[in-house]
Design a protein around this motif. Sequence first.
Motif, PDB file in Angstrom:
ATOM      1  N   VAL A   1       1.810   6.533  -6.932  1.00  0.00           N
ATOM      2  CA  VAL A   1       0.661   7.140  -7.613  1.00  0.00           C
ATOM      3  C   VAL A   1       0.526   8.618  -7.257  1.00  0.00           C
ATOM      4  O   VAL A   1       0.021   9.405  -8.070  1.00  0.00           O
ATOM      5  CB  VAL A   1      -0.649   6.351  -7.340  1.00  0.00           C
TER       6      VAL A   1
ATOM      7  N   LEU B   1      -0.533  -3.691  -9.611  1.00  0.00           N
ATOM      8  CA  LEU B   1      -0.185  -2.318  -9.239  1.00  0.00           C
ATOM      9  C   LEU B   1       1.164  -2.287  -8.529  1.00  0.00           C
ATOM     10  O   LEU B   1       1.993  -1.425  -8.790  1.00  0.00           O
ATOM     11  CB  LEU B   1      -1.284  -1.716  -8.365  1.00  0.00           C
TER      12      LEU B   1
ATOM     13  N   HIS C   1       1.026   3.892  -3.036  1.00  0.00           N
ATOM     14  CA  HIS C   1       0.484   5.232  -2.755  1.00  0.00           C
ATOM     15  C   HIS C   1       1.514   6.331  -3.039  1.00  0.00           C
ATOM     16  O   HIS C   1       1.154   7.404  -3.539  1.00  0.00           O
ATOM     17  CB  HIS C   1       0.009   5.320  -1.296  1.00  0.00           C
TER      18      HIS C   1
ATOM     19  N   LEU D   1      -7.623   9.517 -11.290  1.00  0.00           N
ATOM     20  CA  LEU D   1      -6.420   8.689 -11.303  1.00  0.00           C
ATOM     21  C   LEU D   1      -6.127   8.199  -9.883  1.00  0.00           C
ATOM     22  O   LEU D   1      -5.910   6.998  -9.646  1.00  0.00           O
ATOM     23  CB  LEU D   1      -5.233   9.489 -11.863  1.00  0.00           C
ATOM     24  N   LEU D   2      -6.132   9.135  -8.939  1.00  0.00           N
ATOM     25  CA  LEU D   2      -5.844   8.757  -7.549  1.00  0.00           C
ATOM     26  C   LEU D   2      -6.925   7.832  -6.994  1.00  0.00           C
ATOM     27  O   LEU D   2      -6.622   6.777  -6.419  1.00  0.00           O
ATOM     28  CB  LEU D   2      -5.728  10.018  -6.687  1.00  0.00           C
ATOM     29  N   CYS D   3      -8.186   8.189  -7.177  1.00  0.00           N
ATOM     30  CA  CYS D   3      -9.276   7.365  -6.642  1.00  0.00           C
ATOM     31  C   CYS D   3      -9.256   5.965  -7.241  1.00  0.00           C
ATOM     32  O   CYS D   3      -9.381   4.960  -6.521  1.00  0.00           O
ATOM     33  CB  CYS D   3     -10.621   8.018  -6.918  1.00  0.00           C
TER      34      CYS D   3
ATOM     35  N   ALA E   1      -8.215   0.174  -6.489  1.00  0.00           N
ATOM     36  CA  ALA E   1      -7.625  -1.059  -7.022  1.00  0.00           C
ATOM     37  C   ALA E   1      -6.545  -1.603  -6.083  1.00  0.00           C
ATOM     38  O   ALA E   1      -6.471  -2.813  -5.844  1.00  0.00           O
ATOM     39  CB  ALA E   1      -7.047  -0.798  -8.411  1.00  0.00           C
ATOM     40  N   VAL E   2      -5.716  -0.723  -5.544  1.00  0.00           N
ATOM     41  CA  VAL E   2      -4.637  -1.223  -4.685  1.00  0.00           C
ATOM     42  C   VAL E   2      -5.173  -1.675  -3.326  1.00  0.00           C
ATOM     43  O   VAL E   2      -4.600  -2.579  -2.704  1.00  0.00           O
ATOM     44  CB  VAL E   2      -3.493  -0.196  -4.530  1.00  0.00           C
ATOM     45  N   ALA E   3      -6.277  -1.103  -2.877  1.00  0.00           N
ATOM     46  CA  ALA E   3      -6.911  -1.619  -1.661  1.00  0.00           C
ATOM     47  C   ALA E   3      -7.335  -3.070  -1.887  1.00  0.00           C
ATOM     48  O   ALA E   3      -7.104  -3.943  -1.031  1.00  0.00           O
ATOM     49  CB  ALA E   3      -8.116  -0.754  -1.280  1.00  0.00           C
TER      50      ALA E   3
ATOM     51  N   ALA F   1      -2.331   0.107 -15.158  1.00  0.00           N
ATOM     52  CA  ALA F   1      -2.532  -1.209 -14.522  1.00  0.00           C
ATOM     53  C   ALA F   1      -3.910  -1.277 -13.870  1.00  0.00           C
ATOM     54  O   ALA F   1      -4.602  -2.297 -13.943  1.00  0.00           O
ATOM     55  CB  ALA F   1      -1.428  -1.468 -13.494  1.00  0.00           C
ATOM     56  N   ALA F   2      -4.327  -0.181 -13.226  1.00  0.00           N
ATOM     57  CA  ALA F   2      -5.652  -0.164 -12.594  1.00  0.00           C
ATOM     58  C   ALA F   2      -6.747  -0.253 -13.652  1.00  0.00           C
ATOM     59  O   ALA F   2      -7.733  -0.981 -13.481  1.00  0.00           O
ATOM     60  CB  ALA F   2      -5.817   1.109 -11.761  1.00  0.00           C
TER      61      ALA F   2
ATOM     62  N   GLU G   1       2.716  10.043  -9.768  1.00  0.00           N
ATOM     63  CA  GLU G   1       2.104   9.949 -11.099  1.00  0.00           C
ATOM     64  C   GLU G   1       1.006  10.997 -11.276  1.00  0.00           C
ATOM     65  O   GLU G   1       0.908  11.638 -12.332  1.00  0.00           O
ATOM     66  CB  GLU G   1       1.531   8.532 -11.264  1.00  0.00           C
TER      67      GLU G   1
ATOM     68  N   ALA H   1      -9.778  11.484  -2.942  1.00  0.00           N
ATOM     69  CA  ALA H   1      -8.553  11.110  -3.650  1.00  0.00           C
ATOM     70  C   ALA H   1      -7.342  11.034  -2.725  1.00  0.00           C
ATOM     71  O   ALA H   1      -6.251  10.671  -3.165  1.00  0.00           O
ATOM     72  CB  ALA H   1      -8.272  12.116  -4.764  1.00  0.00           C
TER      73      ALA H   1
ATOM     74  N   LEU I   1       0.712   3.245 -13.284  1.00  0.00           N
ATOM     75  CA  LEU I   1      -0.191   2.714 -12.264  1.00  0.00           C
ATOM     76  C   LEU I   1      -1.644   2.849 -12.708  1.00  0.00           C
ATOM     77  O   LEU I   1      -2.439   1.922 -12.544  1.00  0.00           O
ATOM     78  CB  LEU I   1       0.043   3.427 -10.939  1.00  0.00           C
ATOM     79  N   ALA I   2      -1.994   3.995 -13.271  1.00  0.00           N
ATOM     80  CA  ALA I   2      -3.356   4.162 -13.776  1.00  0.00           C
ATOM     81  C   ALA I   2      -3.653   3.129 -14.850  1.00  0.00           C
ATOM     82  O   ALA I   2      -4.757   2.578 -14.919  1.00  0.00           O
ATOM     83  CB  ALA I   2      -3.539   5.576 -14.330  1.00  0.00           C
TER      84      ALA I   2
ATOM     85  N   VAL J   1      -6.810   4.259  -8.685  1.00  0.00           N
ATOM     86  CA  VAL J   1      -5.669   3.457  -8.260  1.00  0.00           C
ATOM     87  C   VAL J   1      -5.807   3.077  -6.781  1.00  0.00           C
ATOM     88  O   VAL J   1      -5.510   1.942  -6.393  1.00  0.00           O
ATOM     89  CB  VAL J   1      -4.339   4.195  -8.526  1.00  0.00           C
ATOM     90  N   HIS J   2      -6.298   3.994  -5.965  1.00  0.00           N
ATOM     91  CA  HIS J   2      -6.431   3.689  -4.532  1.00  0.00           C
ATOM     92  C   HIS J   2      -7.439   2.558  -4.285  1.00  0.00           C
ATOM     93  O   HIS J   2      -7.230   1.719  -3.414  1.00  0.00           O
ATOM     94  CB  HIS J   2      -6.838   4.939  -3.753  1.00  0.00           C
TER      95      HIS J   2
ATOM     96  N   LEU K   1       0.827  -1.209   0.000  1.00  0.00           N
ATOM     97  CA  LEU K   1       0.000   0.000   0.000  1.00  0.00           C
ATOM     98  C   LEU K   1       0.862   1.259   0.000  1.00  0.00           C
ATOM     99  O   LEU K   1       0.646   2.178  -0.798  1.00  0.00           O
ATOM    100  CB  LEU K   1      -0.934  -0.011   1.219  1.00  0.00           C
TER     101      LEU K   1
ATOM    102  N   ALA L   1       3.842  -2.584 -11.115  1.00  0.00           N
ATOM    103  CA  ALA L   1       4.085  -1.332 -11.852  1.00  0.00           C
ATOM    104  C   ALA L   1       4.869  -0.350 -10.981  1.00  0.00           C
ATOM    105  O   ALA L   1       5.780   0.335 -11.458  1.00  0.00           O
ATOM    106  CB  ALA L   1       2.754  -0.721 -12.293  1.00  0.00           C
TER     107      ALA L   1
END
Lengths: 292, 292
Positions: A187, A261, A184, B179-181, B186-188, B264-265, A190, A214, B261-262, B183-184, A180, A264
């Motif tokens: 991203v 993720l 984080h 992008l942030l939301c 997906a990574v969760a 991959a998500a 990014e 976000a 990262l985006a 990826v966040h 995580l 990446a």
Amino acid sequence: MSTPLSVGFLGLGAMGAPMALTLARAGFPVRGFDVSPRAGEVVGEALELLPDPRDAAAGADVVVVMVATGAQLHDVLFGERGIADALGPDTVLLVMATVGPQALESCAQGLEGRGVRVVDAPVSGGTARAATGDLLVMVGGAVEDVDAVRPLLDAMAGNAPVVGPRVGDGQRFKVVNQLLCGVHIAVAGEALALADSMGLDAAQCLEVLSTGAATSFMFEDRGPRMLQGDQAEVRSALDIFVKDMGLVTDAARAVDQPVPLASAAEQLYVRGRREGHGRHDDSVVFDVLRSR
Amino acid sequence: MSTPLSVGFLGLGAMGAPMALTLARAGFPVRGFDVSPRAGEVVGEALELLPDPRDAAAGADVVVVMVATGAQLHDVLFGERGIADALGPDTVLLVMATVGPQALESCAQGLEGRGVRVVDAPVSGGTARAATGDLLVMVGGAVEDVDAVRPLLDAMAGNAPVVGPRVGDGQRFKVVNQLLCGVHIAVAGEALALADSMGLDAAQCLEVLSTGAATSFMFEDRGPRMLQGDQAEVRSALDIFVKDMGLVTDAARAVDQPVPLASAAEQLYVRGRREGHGRHDDSVVFDVLRSR
């Protein structure tokens, strides 16, 4: 109160030194060792420094290991001056380094037959919380072994939950934590790099998006350092995430779990190191993504 | 106070309906249109529903468009019952839909020559905050045009910063947000899936890691729904992130900005839709990553 546990503390780096000092301040007799002679400058008179790790470990109730890598853990135990022969059924080996489940299990197997009890307890929280005894410690191991080191954990940690009965479960939990954190940070870089490339004000993005859905701890923590650029203080080196994202993808592969993720993000950190940023603050991923 | 602005509101879906009702409650005369006849059930008597979008737009000081996609925006303006001919120099077209910078710029170009003023103002915050007038609105456009719609923005938003002078800057800012939301979320899912695969207690991971450096708004918001599995209420459909991560990668490509990262998500969301989860809550990415 019974006699405090005696402690051998191996590895007095950026995290180990403040952790050992916290134990000494809490009243535990601590004998320390570090491969670097500069460790003495940091820990001063507060604990007894010894020139041989075997002497620091001999006779201790608990031997804490806070090295940087699995290879270093292996060397501490089984290398030329390895402490394995100084350990026995009366010792608990408390591994607080982040080395991944595979390296720890391999070392624990190497100690089988000696009756050494192993507790797996990697930490999160950084040097400031190490100094104030407020770390998060993720503990794996048998209940009675964890109970035996509980006074030390209480001194070093604000929270030290048992996350599994196996030696390796602490490492596994830390791997999830690092997955995580590493994604984080990447991203955050990014998103701010994209904002900048599109002609937006990246500082306004950070300010506005930190207040909503976000946001992440890392967005708010690393974001300002990303925008400082070369002026950013090195609080956590990029090299740490090259190592830790490697532990994440190794651990995931071992259980056939895809982690696209994390993978990446790992590539970004590897690329950052190749471009000469290994010792820079990990917020440098913003610059890595902006490079033309 | 001067006469309140008259509003034509096109698109009364999950977000549009509560936004239009918020405007009506604030005293603005609102004439609404939606392609679905069911919109009337939601908005009731609070605003005047018209069967033709051109009638809803005709004579309005501000025409708000809250559709789901760039194609729908194009159709609203230039389709068979398109409103473009009903717009003139006295109208501000306030696009609050998330359609990406390219679609919005294309539509704005199509309106050139009519003298229509366009303000680009996508939103973040979900249906609950739409109903209470507490959205985050990201505003792009000329100062005088933004000033002209400021009373409407103030009614709908808790915060409505101007993020750039160009029509498209609001969309760009929203792209960074998504992008942030995306990826966040997906990574969760990836982190909790890895915890589960390694034999850890995913619920304990969520609880412990939410308190530290590994946390994000989305980890804390979607994490509990991930662990509920099939019982999870659909609060935000996976399809939305299939669309929005597409807008992210499109916008990034347009400025030659890599977004690994985006990307991959995005692939995870696309895979989730292919597996039949498009209308499920986006927290289903956890299951997508656990599938064997």
